[in-house]
Design a protein around this motif. Structure first.
Motif, PDB file in Angstrom:
ATOM      1  N   VAL A 412      37.656-119.130  -7.718  1.00 32.02           N
ATOM      2  CA  VAL A 412      37.692-118.018  -8.670  1.00 32.02           C
ATOM      3  C   VAL A 412      36.278-117.549  -9.009  1.00 32.02           C
ATOM      4  CG1 VAL A 412      38.308-117.367 -11.036  1.00 32.02           C
ATOM      5  CG2 VAL A 412      39.930-118.665  -9.645  1.00 32.02           C
ATOM      6  N   MET A 413      35.364-118.476  -9.186  1.00 31.20           N
ATOM      7  CA  MET A 413      33.982-118.128  -9.505  1.00 31.20           C
ATOM      8  C   MET A 413      33.306-117.376  -8.363  1.00 31.20           C
ATOM      9  SD  MET A 413      32.722-121.622 -11.440  1.00 31.20           S
ATOM     10  CE  MET A 413      31.081-120.984 -11.782  1.00 31.20           C
ATOM     11  N   ALA A 414      33.559-117.812  -7.131  1.00 31.48           N
ATOM     12  CA  ALA A 414      32.946-117.148  -5.974  1.00 31.48           C
ATOM     13  C   ALA A 414      33.396-115.695  -5.873  1.00 31.48           C
ATOM     14  CB  ALA A 414      33.305-117.905  -4.697  1.00 31.48           C
ATOM     15  N   MET A 415      34.670-115.442  -6.134  1.00 27.33           N
ATOM     16  CA  MET A 415      35.183-114.074  -6.076  1.00 27.33           C
ATOM     17  C   MET A 415      34.600-113.220  -7.208  1.00 27.33           C
ATOM     18  SD  MET A 415      37.015-114.102  -3.357  1.00 27.33           S
ATOM     19  CE  MET A 415      35.836-115.341  -2.772  1.00 27.33           C
ATOM     20  N   ALA A 416      34.407-113.820  -8.368  1.00 27.61           N
ATOM     21  CA  ALA A 416      33.794-113.091  -9.481  1.00 27.61           C
ATOM     22  C   ALA A 416      32.357-112.705  -9.151  1.00 27.61           C
ATOM     23  CB  ALA A 416      33.839-113.946 -10.751  1.00 27.61           C
ATOM     24  N   ALA A 417      31.640-113.587  -8.479  1.00 27.21           N
ATOM     25  CA  ALA A 417      30.255-113.297  -8.094  1.00 27.21           C
ATOM     26  C   ALA A 417      30.191-112.131  -7.110  1.00 27.21           C
ATOM     27  CB  ALA A 417      29.616-114.548  -7.486  1.00 27.21           C
ATOM     28  N   ILE A 418      31.119-112.088  -6.169  1.00 27.69           N
ATOM     29  CA  ILE A 418      31.160-110.973  -5.213  1.00 27.69           C
ATOM     30  C   ILE A 418      31.381-109.655  -5.934  1.00 27.69           C
ATOM     31  CG2 ILE A 418      32.501-109.943  -3.333  1.00 27.69           C
ATOM     32  CD1 ILE A 418      32.986-112.779  -2.281  1.00 27.69           C
ATOM     33  N   THR A 419      32.265-109.664  -6.918  1.00 27.06           N
ATOM     34  CA  THR A 419      32.537-108.449  -7.693  1.00 27.06           C
ATOM     35  C   THR A 419      31.304-107.990  -8.449  1.00 27.06           C
ATOM     36  OG1 THR A 419      34.922-108.797  -7.939  1.00 27.06           O
ATOM     37  CG2 THR A 419      33.826-107.562  -9.689  1.00 27.06           C
ATOM     38  N   LEU A 420      30.615-108.890  -9.092  1.00 25.73           N
ATOM     39  CA  LEU A 420      29.433-108.531  -9.875  1.00 25.73           C
ATOM     40  C   LEU A 420      28.324-107.964  -8.994  1.00 25.73           C
ATOM     41  CD1 LEU A 420      29.406-111.548 -12.351  1.00 25.73           C
ATOM     42  CD2 LEU A 420      29.882-109.157 -12.907  1.00 25.73           C
ATOM     43  N   VAL A 421      28.143-108.535  -7.817  1.00 24.26           N
ATOM     44  CA  VAL A 421      27.129-108.019  -6.895  1.00 24.26           C
ATOM     45  C   VAL A 421      27.514-106.620  -6.417  1.00 24.26           C
ATOM     46  CG1 VAL A 421      26.051-108.326  -4.635  1.00 24.26           C
ATOM     47  CG2 VAL A 421      26.343-110.294  -6.163  1.00 24.26           C
ATOM     48  N   SER A 422      28.768-106.417  -6.093  1.00 27.34           N
ATOM     49  CA  SER A 422      29.233-105.105  -5.632  1.00 27.34           C
ATOM     50  C   SER A 422      29.044-104.046  -6.711  1.00 27.34           C
ATOM     51  CB  SER A 422      30.712-105.176  -5.230  1.00 27.34           C
ATOM     52  OG  SER A 422      30.912-106.085  -4.161  1.00 27.34           O
ATOM     53  N   LEU A 423      29.365-104.393  -7.947  1.00 26.14           N
ATOM     54  CA  LEU A 423      29.220-103.451  -9.052  1.00 26.14           C
ATOM     55  C   LEU A 423      27.764-103.038  -9.252  1.00 26.14           C
ATOM     56  CD1 LEU A 423      31.658-104.984 -11.704  1.00 26.14           C
ATOM     57  CD2 LEU A 423      31.944-102.817 -10.495  1.00 26.14           C
ATOM     58  N   ALA A 424      26.858-103.959  -8.981  1.00 24.98           N
ATOM     59  CA  ALA A 424      25.434-103.664  -9.174  1.00 24.98           C
ATOM     60  C   ALA A 424      24.954-102.539  -8.265  1.00 24.98           C
ATOM     61  CB  ALA A 424      24.606-104.927  -8.924  1.00 24.98           C
ATOM     62  N   PHE A 425      25.631-102.340  -7.131  1.00 27.03           N
ATOM     63  CA  PHE A 425      25.203-101.325  -6.172  1.00 27.03           C
ATOM     64  C   PHE A 425      26.073-100.064  -6.192  1.00 27.03           C
ATOM     65  CE2 PHE A 425      23.384-105.243  -4.505  1.00 27.03           C
ATOM     66  CZ  PHE A 425      22.095-104.848  -4.195  1.00 27.03           C
ATOM     67  N   LEU A 426      27.083-100.042  -7.059  1.00 25.05           N
ATOM     68  CA  LEU A 426      27.925 -98.859  -7.188  1.00 25.05           C
ATOM     69  C   LEU A 426      27.408 -97.969  -8.318  1.00 25.05           C
ATOM     70  CD1 LEU A 426      31.500-100.365  -6.728  1.00 25.05           C
ATOM     71  CD2 LEU A 426      30.488 -98.553  -5.324  1.00 25.05           C
ATOM     72  N   PRO A 427      27.612 -96.654  -8.244  1.00 29.23           N
ATOM     73  CA  PRO A 427      27.142 -95.760  -9.304  1.00 29.23           C
ATOM     74  C   PRO A 427      28.075 -95.776 -10.506  1.00 29.23           C
ATOM     75  CG  PRO A 427      28.292 -94.495  -7.637  1.00 29.23           C
ATOM     76  CD  PRO A 427      28.220 -95.908  -7.118  1.00 29.23           C
ATOM     77  N   GLU A 428      27.540 -95.419 -11.660  1.00 30.24           N
ATOM     78  CA  GLU A 428      28.394 -95.194 -12.826  1.00 30.24           C
ATOM     79  C   GLU A 428      29.030 -93.815 -12.677  1.00 30.24           C
ATOM     80  OE1 GLU A 428      30.707 -95.222 -15.580  1.00 30.24           O
ATOM     81  OE2 GLU A 428      29.471 -97.037 -15.533  1.00 30.24           O
ATOM     82  N   THR A 429      30.344 -93.732 -12.866  1.00 30.92           N
ATOM     83  CA  THR A 429      31.069 -92.492 -12.574  1.00 30.92           C
ATOM     84  C   THR A 429      31.666 -91.824 -13.804  1.00 30.92           C
ATOM     85  OG1 THR A 429      33.139 -93.712 -12.214  1.00 30.92           O
ATOM     86  CG2 THR A 429      31.693 -93.370 -10.296  1.00 30.92           C
ATOM     87  N   ARG A 430      31.394 -92.337 -14.984  1.00 34.41           N
ATOM     88  CA  ARG A 430      32.076 -91.854 -16.188  1.00 34.41           C
ATOM     89  C   ARG A 430      31.929 -90.359 -16.391  1.00 34.41           C
ATOM     90  NH1 ARG A 430      30.056 -93.104 -22.223  1.00 34.41           N
ATOM     91  NH2 ARG A 430      28.204 -93.578 -21.002  1.00 34.41           N
ATOM     92  N   TRP A 431      30.739 -89.792 -16.092  1.00 30.75           N
ATOM     93  CA  TRP A 431      30.503 -88.373 -16.365  1.00 30.75           C
ATOM     94  C   TRP A 431      30.595 -87.510 -15.110  1.00 30.75           C
ATOM     95  CZ3 TRP A 431      31.391 -88.287 -21.092  1.00 30.75           C
ATOM     96  CH2 TRP A 431      30.876 -89.250 -21.962  1.00 30.75           C
ATOM     97  N   ARG A 432      31.240 -88.018 -14.087  1.00 29.28           N
ATOM     98  CA  ARG A 432      31.347 -87.260 -12.843  1.00 29.28           C
ATOM     99  C   ARG A 432      32.421 -86.182 -12.964  1.00 29.28           C
ATOM    100  NH1 ARG A 432      30.948 -90.541  -7.449  1.00 29.28           N
ATOM    101  NH2 ARG A 432      28.788 -90.401  -8.120  1.00 29.28           N
ATOM    102  N   ASP A 433      32.080 -84.957 -12.605  1.00 24.08           N
ATOM    103  CA  ASP A 433      33.023 -83.838 -12.596  1.00 24.08           C
ATOM    104  C   ASP A 433      33.916 -83.983 -11.368  1.00 24.08           C
ATOM    105  OD1 ASP A 433      34.041 -81.105 -11.858  1.00 24.08           O
ATOM    106  OD2 ASP A 433      33.033 -80.606 -13.748  1.00 24.08           O
ATOM    107  N   LEU A 434      35.221 -83.993 -11.559  1.00 25.11           N
ATOM    108  CA  LEU A 434      36.138 -84.211 -10.446  1.00 25.11           C
ATOM    109  C   LEU A 434      36.147 -83.063  -9.444  1.00 25.11           C
ATOM    110  CD1 LEU A 434      39.246 -85.877 -12.151  1.00 25.11           C
ATOM    111  CD2 LEU A 434      37.290 -86.950 -11.045  1.00 25.11           C
ATOM    112  N   ASP A 435      35.712 -81.879  -9.871  1.00 22.29           N
ATOM    113  CA  ASP A 435      35.691 -80.735  -8.967  1.00 22.29           C
ATOM    114  C   ASP A 435      34.365 -80.605  -8.219  1.00 22.29           C
ATOM    115  OD1 ASP A 435      38.283 -79.938  -9.628  1.00 22.29           O
ATOM    116  OD2 ASP A 435      37.583 -78.834 -11.376  1.00 22.29           O
ATOM    117  N   THR A 436      33.253 -80.723  -8.941  1.00 19.80           N
ATOM    118  CA  THR A 436      31.941 -80.498  -8.330  1.00 19.80           C
ATOM    119  C   THR A 436      31.257 -81.773  -7.874  1.00 19.80           C
ATOM    120  OG1 THR A 436      30.720 -80.670 -10.428  1.00 19.80           O
ATOM    121  CG2 THR A 436      31.641 -78.521  -9.856  1.00 19.80           C
ATOM    122  N   GLU A 437      31.728 -82.940  -8.346  1.00 18.20           N
ATOM    123  CA  GLU A 437      31.123 -84.233  -8.044  1.00 18.20           C
ATOM    124  C   GLU A 437      29.737 -84.385  -8.661  1.00 18.20           C
ATOM    125  OE1 GLU A 437      33.108 -86.566  -6.510  1.00 18.20           O
ATOM    126  OE2 GLU A 437      34.473 -84.899  -6.797  1.00 18.20           O
TER     127      GLU A 437
END
Length: 449
Positions: A412-437
């Motif tokens: 379980v811990m190993a899978m959590a670590a993979i998730t945290l590393v992946s999130l570190a390289f993904l952008p924050e999308t909260r303010w992304r416009d769905l039409d214009t990106e």
């Protein structure tokens, strides 16, 4: 968009339309997850003896959970097929078809003869129906979330996308309650015939879900793509080729949520049995966790609208990381109260926190023309190396380490670590416009006005 504007919006994003859409998405999601979770619960209690009776108990459990995994294997196929059709033909018709597939497969499971009656054909048919369940769920999830995301006011996409996610705790609650209720008939009745009842009863939920879903409309974002003739030729291929970072890191982010859900649900049902505890111990714990998870998912979705998708997602993965060993220690005490605490922490707080934020997050990673295919690929392919095999890996680790639970915690811990590393390289999308990106400061000002 201000709250006042949202209430009178005429393009489909008003409060009344989005509430109807959220209700339609929720009821359909409940049906899908009730059917899917019901299989996992029954697999741990019944299928090893009714469909694989010639095996020793450990091998029987492994075979039963292999059929459980079969539904996950076909989920990507459902995601690709219905993601493609959803991006080409629309979200609504795909949700109707996938519900019929899932409901029909589940109902037929309740009619299946056992190994004693038809021999090897019984487990073969069981696997086939489980694979149909996977195809149905694989196509349904992306469409249900998209209906809410694409209809919702921009600053409430996290909140409304959390509503179809509630199908998970409600589906778990209903499936667990149904099996728990059958316990009053006695363990022998449950194993011999009563397990069929909740499978057959699911057809009622399907009827209700179809009635509601047939009354909703396509989201404005998809209508715009159709109107401007911007639909992708092969959406899944375009999502992979033009958005590889979002696709593969999204699958990495999926790892912890999927593993914690299935380790602290399906696997623990079988594991608690090895501790010589009655099934009601883990079933009662799952009922409590489902109720708590309901609130956690909504809270996580709302919080993601305020502080962002990534921080909320990372919070859930962090909880999974630091609580893995304590959770297994609590389960090993054999104390029903402590087992309940363990399941609530692992399933409701860790997994459901991630689940509440991921709907809007995965949808916002992709443009409208490939959004159904892209997020379905992330969600359904991401489950193959994680949730699909989690009960099998958990059972195998128990066998390999003489019943010790610490390897489960490490997993379980190993899978959590993979998730945290992946999130570190993904952008924050909260303010992304769905039409214009695009992401603009103006959007931030409007959301907090």
């Amino acid at each position: 968009m201000s709250s006042t504007a949202a209430s009178v919006d005429t393009d489909g994003k008003g409060e009344a339309p989005i509430k109807r859409v959220a209700a339609a998405s929720l009821i359909g999601s409940v049906v899908e997850w009730y059917d899917f979770f019901l299989y996992g619960t029954i697999a741990g209690l019944v299928f090893a003896t009714q469909f694989f009776p010639t095996s020793d108990p450990t091998t029987g459990a492994l075979l039963a959970f292999t059929t459980f995994a079969a539904g996950f294997v076909t989920r990507p196929l459902g995601g690709v097929i219905f993601g493609h059709l959803g991006d080409k033909l629309g979200r609504k018709p795909m949700l109707v078809v996938t519900m019929m597939i899932m409901g029909g497969a589940t109902f037929c499971m309740g009619l299946l003869p056992t190994y004693e009656t038809i021999g090897i054909a019984a487990p073969i048919l069981l696997v086939a129906l489980r694979m149909l369940q996977g195809i149905g769920l694989g196509g349904e999830w992306g469409g249900a979330v998209l209906l809410c995301v694409e209809h919702a006011p921009d600053h409430q996409r996290g909140w409304f996308s959390a509503w179809p996610q509630l199908g998970v705790p409600i589906g778990l609650l209903l499936s667990t309650l149904s099996v728990r209720g059958l316990g009053f008939l006695g363990d022998e009745a449950l194993v011999q015939w009563a397990w069929r009842i909740p499978f057959l009863a699911s057809i009622v939920l399907v009827g209700i879900g179809l009635f509601i879903r047939l009354r909703i409309d396509e989201p404005p974002a998809f209508k715009k793509v159709v109107r401007e003739d911007e639909r992708a030729g092969i959406p899944a291929f375009e999502a992979l080729v033009k958005h590889p970072k979002a696709t593969f890191l999204g699958m990495g982010a999926r790892m912890s949520e999927s593993v914690t859900f299935n380790i602290y649900n399906a696997f623990l049902v079988a594991y608690v049995a090895t501790l010589a505890l009655a099934p009601k111990v883990i079933l009662d714990a799952l009922i409590v966790a489902a109720v708590v998870g309901f609130a956690v998912i909504l809270g996580a979705g709302a919080l993601s609208d305020r502080i962002g998708r990534r921080p909320v997602f990372a919070l859930g993965a962090g909880i999974a990381l630091v609580t893995a060993f304590p959770i297994m220690w609590l389960v090993d005490t054999k104390d029903p109260l402590l087992i309940t605490v363990a399941v609530v922490v692992g399933w409701a707080f860790a997994a459901c926190t991630m689940f509440g934020a991921e709907g809007a997050f995965f949808a916002e990673l992709f443009p409208t023309r490939v959004r159904y295919s892209g997020m379905s690929t992330v969600y359904q392919l991401g489950v193959l190396p994680s949730g699909a095999v989690a009960p099998v890996i958990g059972t195998s680790l128990l066998a390999a380490y003489s019943g010790a639970s610490w390897p489960i915690a490490v997993y379980v811990m190993a899978m959590a670590a993979i998730t945290l590393v992946s999130l570190a390289f993904l952008p924050e999308t909260r303010w992304r416009d769905l039409d214009t990106e695009e992401i603009t400061d103006t959007r931030v000002k409007e959301a907090v006005r």
